[in-house]
Write an enzyme that holds these catalytic residues in place. Structure first.
Site, PDB file in Angstrom:
ATOM      1  N   ASP A 152       0.897   2.583   3.707  1.00 45.84           N
ATOM      2  CA  ASP A 152      -0.123   3.629   3.121  1.00 45.84           C
ATOM      3  C   ASP A 152       0.907   5.028   3.058  1.00 45.84           C
ATOM      4  O   ASP A 152       0.168   6.064   3.551  1.00 45.84           O
ATOM      5  CB  ASP A 152      -1.513   3.732   4.152  1.00 45.84           C
ATOM      6  CG  ASP A 152      -2.657   4.722   3.600  1.00 45.84           C
ATOM      7  OD1 ASP A 152      -2.155   5.015   2.376  1.00 45.84           O
ATOM      8  OD2 ASP A 152      -3.577   4.916   4.168  1.00 45.84           O
TER       9      ASP A 152
ATOM     10  N   HIS B  28       2.679  14.167   0.845  1.00 45.11           N
ATOM     11  CA  HIS B  28       1.875  15.565   0.418  1.00 45.11           C
ATOM     12  C   HIS B  28       2.977  16.597   0.523  1.00 45.11           C
ATOM     13  O   HIS B  28       3.865  16.794   1.315  1.00 45.11           O
ATOM     14  CB  HIS B  28       0.563  15.872   1.467  1.00 45.11           C
ATOM     15  CG  HIS B  28      -0.284  14.992   1.246  1.00 45.11           C
ATOM     16  ND1 HIS B  28      -0.954  15.145   0.203  1.00 45.11           N
ATOM     17  CD2 HIS B  28      -0.727  13.739   2.114  1.00 45.11           C
ATOM     18  CE1 HIS B  28      -1.829  13.947   0.285  1.00 45.11           C
ATOM     19  NE2 HIS B  28      -1.694  13.320   1.439  1.00 45.11           N
TER      20      HIS B  28
ATOM     21  N   HIS C  25     -10.886  -0.304   0.676  1.00 43.89           N
ATOM     22  CA  HIS C  25     -10.626   0.923   1.350  1.00 43.89           C
ATOM     23  C   HIS C  25     -11.900   1.189   2.220  1.00 43.89           C
ATOM     24  O   HIS C  25     -12.983   1.612   1.545  1.00 43.89           O
ATOM     25  CB  HIS C  25     -10.163   2.198   0.597  1.00 43.89           C
ATOM     26  CG  HIS C  25     -10.146   3.635   1.605  1.00 43.89           C
ATOM     27  ND1 HIS C  25      -8.904   4.197   1.765  1.00 43.89           N
ATOM     28  CD2 HIS C  25     -11.327   4.226   1.772  1.00 43.89           C
ATOM     29  CE1 HIS C  25      -9.327   5.286   2.507  1.00 43.89           C
ATOM     30  NE2 HIS C  25     -10.757   5.138   2.724  1.00 43.89           N
TER      31      HIS C  25
ATOM     32  N   HIS D 115      -5.746  -1.136   5.569  1.00 46.38           N
ATOM     33  CA  HIS D 115      -5.763  -0.497   6.731  1.00 46.38           C
ATOM     34  C   HIS D 115      -6.709  -0.336   7.770  1.00 46.38           C
ATOM     35  O   HIS D 115      -7.613   0.281   8.002  1.00 46.38           O
ATOM     36  CB  HIS D 115      -5.379   1.093   6.461  1.00 46.38           C
ATOM     37  CG  HIS D 115      -6.024   1.676   5.210  1.00 46.38           C
ATOM     38  ND1 HIS D 115      -7.506   1.644   5.275  1.00 46.38           N
ATOM     39  CD2 HIS D 115      -5.833   2.370   4.180  1.00 46.38           C
ATOM     40  CE1 HIS D 115      -7.756   2.200   3.897  1.00 46.38           C
ATOM     41  NE2 HIS D 115      -6.690   2.552   3.657  1.00 46.38           N
TER      42      HIS D 115
ATOM     43  N   LEU E  69       2.708   6.707  -4.726  1.00 45.80           N
ATOM     44  CA  LEU E  69       3.588   7.490  -5.345  1.00 45.80           C
ATOM     45  C   LEU E  69       2.720   8.398  -6.099  1.00 45.80           C
ATOM     46  O   LEU E  69       1.518   8.164  -6.378  1.00 45.80           O
ATOM     47  CB  LEU E  69       4.197   6.455  -6.303  1.00 45.80           C
ATOM     48  CG  LEU E  69       5.096   5.277  -5.639  1.00 45.80           C
ATOM     49  CD1 LEU E  69       5.633   4.411  -6.908  1.00 45.80           C
ATOM     50  CD2 LEU E  69       6.014   5.913  -4.848  1.00 45.80           C
TER      51      LEU E  69
ATOM     52  N   ASP F 144      -8.757   2.589  -3.800  1.00 48.75           N
ATOM     53  CA  ASP F 144      -8.104   3.209  -2.208  1.00 48.75           C
ATOM     54  C   ASP F 144      -7.889   4.788  -2.339  1.00 48.75           C
ATOM     55  O   ASP F 144      -7.726   5.323  -3.344  1.00 48.75           O
ATOM     56  CB  ASP F 144      -6.709   2.736  -2.143  1.00 48.75           C
ATOM     57  CG  ASP F 144      -6.074   3.311  -0.657  1.00 48.75           C
ATOM     58  OD1 ASP F 144      -6.884   2.868   0.203  1.00 48.75           O
ATOM     59  OD2 ASP F 144      -5.305   4.146  -0.549  1.00 48.75           O
TER      60      ASP F 144
ATOM     61  N   ASN G 137      -4.425   6.022  -7.453  1.00 47.11           N
ATOM     62  CA  ASN G 137      -5.079   7.438  -7.542  1.00 47.11           C
ATOM     63  C   ASN G 137      -4.102   8.464  -7.734  1.00 47.11           C
ATOM     64  O   ASN G 137      -3.947   9.279  -7.171  1.00 47.11           O
ATOM     65  CB  ASN G 137      -5.728   7.748  -5.826  1.00 47.11           C
ATOM     66  CG  ASN G 137      -4.830   7.566  -4.721  1.00 47.11           C
ATOM     67  OD1 ASN G 137      -3.619   6.863  -4.878  1.00 47.11           O
ATOM     68  ND2 ASN G 137      -5.007   8.499  -3.783  1.00 47.11           N
TER      69      ASN G 137
ATOM     70  N   HIS H 293       0.851  -1.180  -0.017  1.00 48.27           N
ATOM     71  CA  HIS H 293       0.073  -0.013  -0.011  1.00 48.27           C
ATOM     72  C   HIS H 293       0.900   1.368  -0.046  1.00 48.27           C
ATOM     73  O   HIS H 293       1.247   1.892   0.930  1.00 48.27           O
ATOM     74  CB  HIS H 293      -0.924  -0.154   1.268  1.00 48.27           C
ATOM     75  CG  HIS H 293      -1.983   0.867   1.204  1.00 48.27           C
ATOM     76  ND1 HIS H 293      -3.437   0.594   1.679  1.00 48.27           N
ATOM     77  CD2 HIS H 293      -2.152   2.121   0.824  1.00 48.27           C
ATOM     78  CE1 HIS H 293      -4.181   1.525   1.692  1.00 48.27           C
ATOM     79  NE2 HIS H 293      -3.349   2.587   0.861  1.00 48.27           N
TER      80      HIS H 293
ATOM     81  N   ASN I  98      -6.221   9.293   6.518  1.00 50.28           N
ATOM     82  CA  ASN I  98      -7.279   8.513   6.499  1.00 50.28           C
ATOM     83  C   ASN I  98      -6.979   6.966   6.117  1.00 50.28           C
ATOM     84  O   ASN I  98      -6.169   6.753   5.224  1.00 50.28           O
ATOM     85  CB  ASN I  98      -8.049   9.080   4.909  1.00 50.28           C
ATOM     86  CG  ASN I  98      -9.057   8.391   4.490  1.00 50.28           C
ATOM     87  OD1 ASN I  98      -9.408   7.171   5.028  1.00 50.28           O
ATOM     88  ND2 ASN I  98      -9.684   8.652   3.634  1.00 50.28           N
TER      89      ASN I  98
HETATM   90 ZN   LIG Z   1      -6.722   3.936   1.967  1.00 51.07          ZN
END
Ligand SMILES: [Zn+2]
Lengths: 176, 309, 422
Positions: C302, C306, C176, C229, C58, C149, C89, C55, C275
């Site tokens: 995860d 950012h 998710h 998660h 990138l 996710d 995503n 998980h 999250n």
């Molecule tokens: Zn997630």
């Protein structure tokens, strides 16, 4: 620590100041006695009582807190406010006697003069203090002094009054 | 007192009482011809409002001006939530302007904390309402108003029964008041539909009721909270009519309050929803006092935060 | 050019003395070590199979200022990982063979860490129309795991169909679990802290209700379901119940959910905004227990980079997520091994062997003879301090900045090649 004035001496000093005030002002009819909190207020109340018993009339009196007018607030943590109570007669055109316990730098009195001017324009403003310890930072002098007490700057003069302390006493601390 | 006023949680009981006492003395002084004190002369206070609130801004502005501070009003329309100028950039601007104090109103919970805890600026920060978190000066002026009406002019609120009624979940006024009034010894009862209470409300140490009508005469204070009509769309309650019936302070409930009970509202009111016109205007209502006391309480806060340094 | 090594004086995760011989990028018997092998003294080091992350976010393509395949690979190698799984995503979203192949090839060309793309379950992760999962599977990237996710596959029918569809090619749906209606605008765990802070609550039930539904769906259709998660007591109990009942499911937990709690939100510092959200101490304890008893199969990072401006703001305005590749092993060690709950070799299994099996990442997750030489040498006796300048990830949004953590990664090898060393 040494005791500078005891209870009897404080009482005598106030009585003498009362006589001087009457003499200087030729009576008490135009007088307003204003104490500066905290201990100046109690001294003012005592002085008022002496004056009215000497003259047999009610004397106008009150308190004036100077905290919000000080120019040295930034040097210390903010202090709690004292009480301000101007008598109904007001101060306009009156002979105002400011009363404080110790005269030192003169900054409290400067603040008091500013605060007082917010309430009107007195005819005269006079100053009575129990102790004058010197070290003025402003051109201010007392009209009535209980005791002149030469000190070092780092000494501490403590006025105790039975109204909030245990007894009447003036002492000096930190004297080598 | 701390360098900032962000949350009631940061105040000790002694500090809170001292602030109220200071406000009481300032209220007395400013009732006399003295309208202005020189205390904060030469200091700059910025009202930084990311959310419209003319009432709160004017109250802070009046307080700062009565202490002779220079006041700059900075309303940042559209918060950084909608990606306008960021809170950080705004803070850097304020720092460059030499702000000694910043009064911040912001739609995001914790915005005042961020302003105070990041090294963006050095002035002291007063939280004038952050999202659904807190509004400390509102609680202080509420406590002041309660004390003035029901208690000695000095001291705490020990033993008073205070009901806070309405949208507790979204109310920063409620959060600050629950903390402050309990700190001052009052017994607080929250009255709301369960949808408008936080799920962990049991950790707040106050009573919780769903029924407004039981023991109405036991309260010394009934504080009504503003209810936003939009909440209905999120299914918090079925209709305005049902809300008003079950949780509104109407004439019938007003008549059941005990004789010394006072009615409060932080404003702005939705007359007819959480409070009826006759309740808002009754002789039990101290809503106008709350507004008036706001200035003295904010003067006290500004003095205690900025007076020292 | 291949280099042959003979590593001596090593220990394995259980503390046993071992030697590792590597020839042509694979583990060989020590007796078969090439005569020209470079001898390396591994005194004080522990050899573990390269870690495998199921998980990873990138940000390439689309948000290369936050992370790229290259910077993420470097961070992974520094954290002891030899394989990571890139969540879809991105922008564009990895919902076609073209995008997953692009990411896969970037990983190969950098050669620092194997990057296995995860494909989106639905087109644009919109939750409505299935993406061409078969094409992604058949692509060069050989996608095995599919996930929306960041979003939950909320529509029950779409979820059912996705589970069924991937049975054709041994795929896994990684869910998710987040009911979007119950979490609209939510900022943090719903409980005592959210009530005090006035931040909108995120109820545990919003996660658990989706997990329960998906378990029941998978009991019915018999596919491979992976729950991303886990964060709550209830989630752990549901998985435990499902496994006992014979439902095919695997589950993961992040290192941060094994160590941190929602109390940290009291600072209003968005570094702790993630999250799913940080939960309570009781949840943390239940999650640790879940890892120990095998209810939770894997620890996955995860890793969510950012840029500074997305965290240097008010809580509600900030992005969700924290980076974790470089701290995953240390944080998990602190939570599980240092606390005395688990043996180091079992932790390594959760971070390497188990995830490699779930992802069908052949060549990873084992030091077995004949296997690809994907391994990591760590120093379990030396702590290190997390400092911004040392972070290889392009983004610095770590909640552990300034903290001292156990276990230092010294060297990471991918197919026998040293890809990280300190
Ligand atoms: Zn997630």
């Amino acid at each position: 620590m040494s005791i500078v004035l005891d209870q009897a001496e404080i009482a005598r000093a106030l009585k003498r100041i009362a006589h001087e005030i009457i003499e200087r002002n030729k009576g008490v009819s135009n007088l307003v006695i204003i104490g500066i909190p905290t201990r100046g207020s109690f001294l003012a109340a005592r002085l008022t009582k002496i004056l009215s018993s000497l003259e047999g009339v009610e004397i106008n009196s009150g308190y004036l807190d100077t905290t919000m007018y000080r120019d040295d607030l930034r040097n210390s943590a903010p202090r709690s406010l004292g009480r301000t109570e101007i008598p109904l007669s007001g101060v306009h055109d009156r002979d105002v006697v400011l009363v404080d316990d110790v005269l030192f730098s003169g900054r409290t009195i400067r603040a008091a003069l500013d605060a007082l001017s917010e309430h009107g324009r007195p005819k005269t403003v006079q100053l009575a203090v129990l102790i004058d310890r010197g070290h003025r930072e402003l051109p201010i002098r007392a009209d009535y002094v209980g005791k002149n007490l030469p000190t070092n700057r780092n000494e501490r003069v403590q006025v105790c009054l039975s109204e909030i302390d245990d007894l009447d006493q003036v002492k000096i601390e930190g004297r080598a | 007192m701390n360098r900032h006023l962000l949350s009631i949680a940061d105040l000790s009981k002694e500090e809170a009482v001292n602030l109220l006492d200071t406000a009481a003395e300032l209220a007395r002084v400013t009732e006399t011809p003295v309208k202005k004190l020189p205390t904060l002369r030469g200091r700059t206070i910025v009202n930084l409002f990311f959310e419209d609130s003319t009432r709160t801004r004017i109250s802070f502005e009046a307080a700062a001006k009565r202490l002779s501070a220079d006041v700059i009003n900075f309303s940042a329309k559209g918060s950084s939530l909608s990606k306008g100028e960021s809170l950080k950039d705004t803070a850097l601007t304020l720092q460059a302007m030499g702000a000694d104090g910043v009064v911040i109103r912001h739609p995001a919970s914790g915005a005042a904390h961020r302003l105070a805890s990041q090294k963006w600026m050095s002035g002291c920060v007063i939280n004038a309402g952050d999202g659904t978190h807190e509004h400390p000066t509102q609680a202080l002026l509420d406590a002041f108003t309660i004390r003035e009406n029901l208690k000695e002019p000095s001291g705490d609120l020990a033993g008073l029964n205070v009901a806070i009624v309405g949208d507790v979940l979204h109310s920063r006024v409620a959060r600050s008041n629950v903390l402050l009034l309990q700190k001052l010894g009052a017994i607080v009862t929250l009255i709301a539909p369960p949808t408008l209470l936080p799920v962990a409300v049991n950790t707040w140490g106050c009573n919780v009721k769903y029924d407004f009508d039981s023991d109405l005469n036991s309260f010394d204070v009934v504080m009504m909270l503003r209810v936003q009509r939009e909440r209905m769309e999120d299914a918090f309650f079925p209709s305005e009519r049902e809300y008003a019936r079950r949780y509104g302070l109407n004439a019938a409930r007003l008549s059941l309050l005990n004789s010394r009970c006072i009615v409060m509202h932080p404003g702005p009111m939705n007359r007819g929803l959480e409070i009826s016109a006759d309740s808002a205007d009754s002789d039990k209502s101290v809503i106008v006092d709350q507004v008036k006391n706001g200035v003295a309480v904010r003067m006290a806060a500004l003095y205690l935060l900025l007076g020292g340094e | 050019m291949s280099i042959n090594y003979l590593l001596k004086n090593l220990k394995d995760a259980s503390g046993k003395r071992i030697e590792l011989a590597i020839s042509n990028g694979r583990f060989v018997e020590v007796k078969d070590a090439a005569p020209d092998s470079e001898i390396i003294d591994g005194k004080g080091l522990t050899a573990i199979p390269g870690l495998v992350d199921l998980h990873t976010h990138l940000r390439e393509p689309g948000k290369e200022d936050a992370e790229t395949v290259l910077s993420g690979s470097k961070a992974a190698a520094a954290g002891g990982f030899t394989a990571i799984s890139a969540m879809p995503n991105t922008n564009p979203i990895a919902d076609t063979a073209g995008v997953v192949e692009q990411v896969f090839r970037l990983g190969i060309s950098h050669g620092i860490c194997d990057v296995f793309p995860i494909g989106a379950v639905t087109l644009g992760q919109q939750g409505k129309i299935l993406s061409e999962m078969g094409a992604m599977r058949s692509s060069e990237a050989k996608v095995r795991i599919f996930s929306d996710d960041g979003h939950c596959v909320w529509d029950s029918l779409v979820m059912r169909r996705a589970l069924e569809y991937v049975k054709a090619f041994d795929g896994v749906i990684a869910q998710h679990a987040q009911d979007p209606r119950l979490t609209h605008g939510s900022q943090m765990n719903e409980g005592e802290v959210s009530a005090a802070l006035g931040l909108k609550g995120w109820p545990a039930a919003a996660e658990e209700s989706i997990i329960a539904r998906d378990l029941l769906l998978n009991e019915h259709v018999g596919s491979r379901l992976h729950i991303c998660h886990l964060t709550t007591i209830g989630g752990v109990e549901l998985i435990r119940w499902a496994k006992k009942r014979g439902i095919q499911v695997t589950a993961e937990v992040t290192p941060h959910h094994l160590l941190l709690t929602d109390e940290l939100a009291r600072s209003y510092d968005p570094l702790y905004k993630v999250n799913p959200p940080l939960r309570t101490e009781r949840d943390v304890m239940a999650l640790r227990e879940g890892v120990v008893d095998g209810t939770i199969d894997v620890i996955a990072t995860d890793h969510a980079p950012h840029p500074a401006e997305d965290k240097d703001c008010e809580w509600a305005a900030a992005a969700f997520g924290m980076i974790g590749l470089e701290t995953a092993l240390s944080v998990s060690y602190k939570a599980l091994v240092e606390s005395g709950l688990m043996r180091f070799e079992d932790l390594v299994e959760r971070m390497s062997g188990a995830p490699a099996r779930i992802g069908r990442y052949e060549g990873h997750g084992s030091l077995a003879i004949g296997n690809e030489a994907n391994f990591t040498l760590v120093d379990t006796a030396t702590n290190w301090r997390v400092e911004t300048p040392e972070i290889r990830s392009k983004s610095k949004n770590s909640p552990y900045l300034g903290l001292e953590l156990p276990v230092t990664v010294r060297h990471t090898y991918l197919r026998g090649k040293e890809v990280f060393s300190q």
